[in-house]
Design an enzyme around this catalytic site. Structure first.
Site, short mmCIF file in Angstrom:
data_model
loop_
_atom_site.label_atom_id
_atom_site.label_comp_id
_atom_site.label_asym_id
_atom_site.label_seq_id
_atom_site.Cartn_x
_atom_site.Cartn_y
_atom_site.Cartn_z
N SER A 202 0.84 -1.20 0.00
CA SER A 202 0.00 0.00 0.00
C SER A 202 0.88 1.26 0.00
CB SER A 202 -0.96 -0.06 1.19
OG SER A 202 -2.02 0.84 1.01
N GLU A 332 -9.55 -5.92 -2.52
CA GLU A 332 -8.89 -4.68 -2.15
C GLU A 332 -9.74 -3.80 -1.21
OE1 GLU A 332 -6.12 -3.51 -2.08
OE2 GLU A 332 -5.01 -4.99 -3.24
N HIS A 453 -7.85 -5.72 1.24
CA HIS A 453 -6.56 -5.04 1.35
C HIS A 453 -5.88 -5.52 2.63
CE1 HIS A 453 -4.01 -1.69 0.06
NE2 HIS A 453 -4.00 -1.17 1.27
#
Ligand SMILES: *[C@@H]1O[C@H](CO)[C@@H](O)[C@H](O)[C@H]1NC(C)=O
Ligand SMILES: *[C@@H]1O[C@H](CO)[C@@H](O)[C@H](O)[C@H]1NC(C)=O
Ligand SMILES: *[C@@H]1O[C@H](CO)[C@@H](O)[C@H](O)[C@H]1NC(C)=O
Ligand SMILES: *[C@@H]1O[C@H](CO)[C@@H](O)[C@H](O)[C@H]1NC(C)=O
Ligand SMILES: *[C@@H]1O[C@H](CO)[C@@H](O)[C@H](O)[C@H]1NC(C)=O
Ligand SMILES: *[C@@H]1O[C@H](CO)[C@@H](O)[C@H](O)[C@H]1NC(C)=O
Length: 549
Positions: A202, A332, A453
């Site tokens: 990220s 995600e 995510h």
């Protein structure tokens, strides 16, 4: 003489009883301790090593300075504090520490020269840490690598950017200082300074895509794993964030007249207060996810970390051409739909003025004609111009996932593949285990909402505040083995499914990406080679933001 002998005896005894371990490095002696991997190997752990001077007082908002040398032995037996952020302890502005883990130290005349993985943590440039309770080395260290984790400055303390008074990107400069520290010192821990892999998640992945074009990072790393993030998407990097700095100033009661006044007053504000400002910086529910951004620095005579548009730099070949792995998780940021769908006020606002709020949620330019055009296309594509309701759960989730992560990662894969002569490996992580960073609301934390995510991190690091320790009898064991060995093979031999010795332990060979067949590896219950990941969804963004220059 007697005193020294006694001291040695006492120390020897100490070493035996508390399992401490010491290394000699070019910067001095460092005392560490031991941990045990998942499968029972001894980890030599050196935690809380200061790599830069405390960035406090007159060094706040300044580039990092190398740490002062120490005399005697540096005590690296416990983690340093985290950088200031909300809702978590311990924090301190004095947070520039790194951890080194290995399972094989050099002996006289024999250095194992292991490959190094430097892990850059996620957290949107405003949260998270490299501390061992959050980034436990117990899984990864069953592989023959050296792992380095670290804190870098975050939020205003790491990314304030107002022009000459503070050009920005200091959090990224901290990361560069760690890479230099590794180059200079890692051989003492049995590492090969010529085999450094950056693994970023990220915000950490956003960082890597900028290290690849930064002259400051050139030559300091040799491979990269870019997971669930990239700064090369459709959002424009600003040259400064003076307006954001002014907002930060108002939140803590500082005047916001001009850059000088803002920096002056924020320099005297408590670091905790700055770290705690996060929720007040949101603009629409919890959005945008990216607030403190890296910037393209104007030239004020400083050493520029980033002097030009990164996409332009890559297109001109002016970047670090190295093997990369890049990819995403299946769902995600789809979970970000829930705070919007469950809040009638937000939902009504979004439906009534999509053009105003969509650019905040999906991070694209605001207030321009182009912005309106993008909003119209996005609305049409994901929602068919229907009102957004609970029936839009999947499509709203896709819009979040594609815009914040999926397309920017897809673009970095295309760009690097086109302009580099080194392999690019592309993946989608689809393995849905029992644990997740996001569970279906009202499921009592039992039903993961897809593959969110961060969910792949669960199999690389022991994240002790959230998940159990996956010992060999856990079904998650298999994914720990698969993912950590793919990443370690790549760090060792630049090829995730072939590292010489361990050849053919996977069902398939992970073929590199090319812009015609667009092959990628699905990492699920099985490893499956597929083609053209979310091609229809990503073409929307590709057409809205064609690669110009
Ligand atoms: C190192 O630090 C730890 C934790 O702060 C402390 O318990 C320990 O006594 C220290 N060891 C030495 C040798 O100073
Ligand atoms: C910033 O504002 C202060 C206070 O109003 C003023 O004294 C100073 O001259 C201003 N600086 C610049 C560069 O405009
Ligand atoms: C809805 O969102 C607004 C804006 O973020 C917030 O002020 C409000 O408290 C939220 N309402 C609920 C019920 O969560
Ligand atoms: C829509 O979904 C949200 C989030 O799951 C839930 O809180 C809300 O009650 C739902 N609204 C309706 C009308 O079903
Ligand atoms: C934006 O569109 C409007 C209406 O079509 C036009 O009048 C205006 O000149 C455009 N602005 C820019 C900056 O292109
Ligand atoms: C694994 O952990 C579980 C639960 O924590 C425990 O019951 C089991 O004995 C452990 N198995 C091994 C092989 O250590």
């Amino acid at each position: 003489m007697w005193l020294r002998l006694m001291l040695v005896l006492v120390l020897l005894n100490y070493v035996r009883t508390s399992q401490n371990v010491q290394v000699s490095t070019p910067i001095g002696e460092i005392l560490g301790t031991t941990l045990t991997t998942r499968l029972g190997k001894t980890i030599y752990a050196f935690r809380g090593i200061r790599y830069a001077k405390p960035p406090v007082n007159e060094l706040r908002f300044k580039p990092p300075q190398p740490a002062e040398p120490w005399s005697g032995t540096y005590n690296a037996t416990s983690d340093g504090p985290m950088c200031p952020q909300p809702g978590i302890t311990p924090i301190s502005e004095d947070c520039l520490f790194l951890n080194v883990y290995t399972t094989k130290l050099p002996t006289k005349g024999n250095n194992p020269k292991r490959p190094i993985i430097i892990s850059l943590h996620p957290g949107g440039f405003y949260s998270s840490t490299g501390r061992s309770n959050w980034v436990g080395p117990h899984y990864f260290m069953d592989q023959d690598i050296i792992l380095v984790t670290l804190n870098y400055r975050i939020a205003s303390l790491g990314f304030i950017s107002v022009g000459k008074e503070a050009p920005g990107n200091n959090g990224l400069r901290d990361q560069v200082m760690v890479m230099k520290w590794v180059r200079n010192n890692i051989a003492s821990f049995g590492g090969d300074p010529n085999s450094v892999t950056l693994y970023g998640y990220s915000a950490g992945a956003w960082s890597i895509t900028l290290h690849m074009v930064s002259p400051m990072s050139r030559g300091l790393f040799h491979k990269a794993i870019i997971s669930s993030g990239s700064a090369l998407g459709h959002w424009p990097l600003p040259t400064n964030q003076l307006d954001l700095a002014k907002k930060q100033a108002r939140i803590v009661g500082c005047p916001d007249t001009n850059a000088t006044v803002v920096i002056d007053c924020l320099s005297k504000t408590s670091a905790e207060e700055l770290g705690n400002s996060l929720s007040q910086l949101a603009e629409f529910g919890f959005d945008p996810i990216l607030i403190w951004s890296p910037v393209i620095e104007e030239d004020f005579g400083q050493e520029q970390f980033l002097a030009d548009d990164p996409v332009k730099l890559i297109k001109s070949g002016n970047f670090e051409q190295i093997p990369i792995i890049a990819g995403i998780t299946k769902d995600e940021f789809a979970q970000r739909v829930f705070p919007v769908l469950s809040n009638a006020t937000l939902l009504e606002k979004l439906n009534n003025d999509f053009e105003a709020y969509a650019p905040i949620m999906f991070i694209y330019e605001r207030g321009t004609n182009k912005s309106k055009e993008v909003s119209r296309s996005v609305r049409q594509f994901y929602f068919g111009n229907n009102p957004i309701t609970n029936a839009s759960l999947q499509n709203l989730g896709n819009a979040y996932s594609d815009s914040i992560v999926g397309f920017p990662v897809n673009r970095v894969v295309d760009l690097i593949c086109e302009h580099s002569n080194k392999p690019v490996y592309y993946y989608e992580f689809t393995y849905q285990g029992r644990y997740s960073f996001f569970y279906l609301p009202n499921s009592d934390g039992t039903i993961p909402y897809g593959v969110a995510h961060h969910d792949d991190l669960i199999y690389l690091f022991y994240i002790s505040p959230m998940f159990p320790f996956f010992n060999a009898s856990f079904p998650e064991s298999k994914m720990v083995q698969t993912l950590s060995s793919l990443w370690a093979n790549f760090a060792t031999a630049s090829n995730p499914t072939d590292c010489g010795l361990k050849k053919n332990i996977y069902e398939i060979e992970w073929t590199p990406y090319d812009t015609t067949t667009k092959k990628y590896l699905e990492i699920g219950e099985k490893l499956t080679l597929k083609e053209k990941l979310f091609e229809d969804r990503y073409s929307l963004w590709r057409n809205l933001y064609p690669l110009s220059f």
